[in-house]
Design an enzyme around this catalytic site. Structure first.
Site, PDB file in Angstrom:
ATOM      1  CB  ALA A 131      -0.934   0.137   1.192  1.00  0.00           C
ATOM      2  CB  ALA A 133      -0.717   6.927   1.579  1.00  0.00           C
ATOM      3  CB  SER A 134      -0.011  11.612  -0.044  1.00  0.00           C
ATOM      4  OG  SER A 134      -0.544  11.620   1.290  1.00  0.00           O
ATOM      5  CB  ALA A 136       4.504   6.447   4.910  1.00  0.00           C
ATOM      6  CD  GLN A 137       6.640   2.168  -0.937  1.00  0.00           C
ATOM      7  OE1 GLN A 137       5.749   2.796  -1.845  1.00  0.00           O
ATOM      8  NE2 GLN A 137       7.590   1.378  -1.078  1.00  0.00           N
ATOM      9  CB  VAL A 138       2.382  -0.348   4.510  1.00  0.00           C
ATOM     10  CG1 VAL A 138       2.304  -1.499   5.380  1.00  0.00           C
ATOM     11  CG2 VAL A 138       1.791   0.827   5.161  1.00  0.00           C
ATOM     12  CE  LYS A 155       1.996   5.733   7.531  1.00  0.00           C
ATOM     13  NZ  LYS A 155       1.005   6.342   8.459  1.00  0.00           N
ATOM     14  CG  ASP A 290      -7.228   9.438   8.352  1.00  0.00           C
ATOM     15  OD1 ASP A 290      -8.459   9.640   7.580  1.00  0.00           O
ATOM     16  OD2 ASP A 290      -6.131   9.225   7.639  1.00  0.00           O
TER      17      ASP A 290
END
Length: 524
Positions: A131, A133-134, A136-138, A155, A290
């Site tokens: 995954a 995102a804007s 970070a990534q996992v 992460k 969130d």
């Protein structure tokens, strides 16, 4: 030079919005004549395919073109319907924080630099990203423990994202200052303060140690709570640019069929979710801000597990009391008390009439009573509340807007699980219990205890206060006798600042003109 760069970036943002048809899709109602003419003039510049899609799709495509930091900015503005309007907030809320993966080797380099150890020392296996995102990534990974190999989620911060965001934020500050200078009606919304909140929120989100600390804090707060938990943090493998945490095997709350197939009680999950959120807010003053469906899982034991604590909200004791009284007032239809709380909190200026404000609150609250559960919407109520508070000159409260937006999101997730979900009925036990424990005799004892502590701190500080007061008195006497004087260096700096201010205005006009010419050449 940074101001010039901000104008160039702002020109690029404007051009992308024009090309993707976002400007053409803006509502013309209420626009000044010159703005309406400019909007009509640039409408033909939109791409052909952009004219045939919904405004929300145009906006999503424009933000994706602008890059990761604008996705984050858009998501933040989605929490501020008071600033961008309810319709655009809804469009922005649909932005998907799914970005392209960056190379695994870049993640490994970032981890090694952040933790000062090799990947092989830290993990027995480090997988490809699952995954992005804007920010970070996992990655999935395995770590060795005395009990055996354990799966974890890692992460990692996106390379260069801090520098990119800082540059894009300059353009945001430029827009907010222009708003405050040329749009007097927008000053009530405090756009510069909103931008500062965005800056602070994102700085916190970009330090993964702070996310780990937030997970740890909410874990302590909720250790005895029914039906809710967060992943455990692996502090040995956590730093500014990386956080390692427990891997969650569960079903996403957006997967209703998967939850049903796993045998979970969807109605009970809906109630647990909203009650957990209110418990964290009122009892702890610290909440996950969130809580969209992608960040919520249900584990095999039926526990709701909230991940991604990059955005969290806090409320002080006073704000929690006001929130509880406002919610309880709506639940019990005590609109005069709701109005009084707004005045006591200073949310509404004192020159307004309390009874008139209570009448406006009644116009919001009464429609939610006596309706079927599925038609009672917190989102609708908050939209009406924003409209009413504007009439009564209520100043924007960023911490409350974040709370209200999160509440709307949580209610939406609960409705996914249970279409007939009644938020007010689910919230009543938590709110009424908090009111009973904190606004009755128990509150008096707590207030006395807090007052005693404050008095002790004041007594300890009295010698320092006396010394500073004596010094200030001496300075005032000297100024009254000799007048206020600037030294030569200060006078010179004031002159330079004035010169820069005048010069920057002229430069800005040239920059905009040059940017327009450059853009025209790029298009051709």
């Amino acid at each position: 030079m940074s101001t010039i760069g901000a104008y160039f970036r702002l020109a690029r943002v404007g051009w992308v919005l024009v090309r993707e048809g976002v400007v053409a899709a803006l509502p013309s109602e209420g626009l000044p004549p010159l703005v309406g003419i400019a909007k009509a003039a640039v409408a033909p510049l939109a791409r052909g395919r952009a004219k045939s899609v919904e405004r929300s799709d145009r906006l999503a495509r424009a933000v994706a073109r602008l890059g990761p930091s604008y996705v984050k900015i858009g998501q933040f503005l989605a929490t501020r319907p008071d600033v961008v309007g309810a319709e655009f907030a809804e469009d922005l809320a649909g932005l998907q924080d799914r970005m392209d993966f960056f190379p695994t080797q870049a993640s490994k380099t970032t981890i090694q630099e952040s933790l000062g150890r090799s990947i092989e020392e830290l993990y027995t296996h480090f997988g490809e990203p699952i995954a992005a995102a804007s920010i970070a990534q996992v990655h999935p990974a395995q770590v060795a423990t005395p009990e055996g190999s354990r799966k974890v989620a890692v992460k990692v911060i996106r390379p260069g994202v801090r520098k990119r965001f800082a540059a894009d934020l300059e353009a945001m500050y430029l827009v907010s200052h222009l708003q405050e200078r040329f749009l007097p009606h927008a000053r009530r919304l405090r756009p510069v303060e909103v931008t500062k909140t965005l800056e602070q929120t994102t700085k916190v989100e970009m330090d993964l140690r702070l996310e780990a600390a937030a997970l740890s804090e909410i874990a302590e707060n909720t250790k005895d709570d029914p039906g809710f938990r967060v992943p455990e943090v692996d502090w040995e493998r956590t730093g500014r640019d990386v956080v390692t945490m427990e891997w969650i095997d569960g079903v996403k709350m957006s997967d209703v069929e998967g939850l049903r197939a796993a045998g979970h009680d969807l109605n009970a999950l809906a109630d647990t979710l909203i009650q957990s959120f209110l418990r964290h807010t009122l009892r702890d003053g610290f909440f996950h801000a969130d809580m969209h469906p992608g960040n919520l899982f249900v584990d095999p034991a039926g526990m709701i597990v909230a991940v991604d604590m990059g955005i969290a909200g806090r409320l002080g004791k006073k704000e929690r009391r006001f929130l509880a009284e406002i919610l309880y007032g709506f639940i019990t239809r005590d609109y005069m008390r709701v109005a009084e709380v707004h005045f006591e909190a200073g949310y509404v200026p004192s020159h307004h009439n309390v009874a008139s404000f209570a009448q406006a609150i009644r116009a919001i609250g009464e429609p939610i009573h006596g309706q079927p559960a599925e038609t009672i919407s917190m989102g609708k109520l908050l939209t009406l509340l924003f409209e009413v508070t504007e009439i009564f000159d209520m100043q924007t409260r960023p911490e409350l807007v974040m709370l209200q937006k999160t509440m709307v999101v949580v209610e939406g997730v609960s409705r996914i699980l249970n279409p007939r979900f009644n938020m007010w009925k689910a919230a009543e036990p938590v709110v009424s219990n908090w009111i009973r424990d904190n606004l009755g005799p128990k509150r008096i004892a707590t207030d006395l205890k807090d007052g005693a502590k404050a008095a002790l701190r004041l007594a300890e500080a009295l010698p320092e206060i006396a010394s500073k007061t004596e010094k200030l008195h001496g300075e005032i006497v000297r100024m009254s006798e000799e007048g206020l004087r600037f030294d030569a260096d200060t006078a010179e700096r004031i002159g330079q600042a004035e010169a820069r201010h005048t010069r920057s205005g002229r430069i800005a006009l040239w920059v905009i003109a040059v940017a327009a010419v450059v853009t025209a050449f790029q298009v051709s």
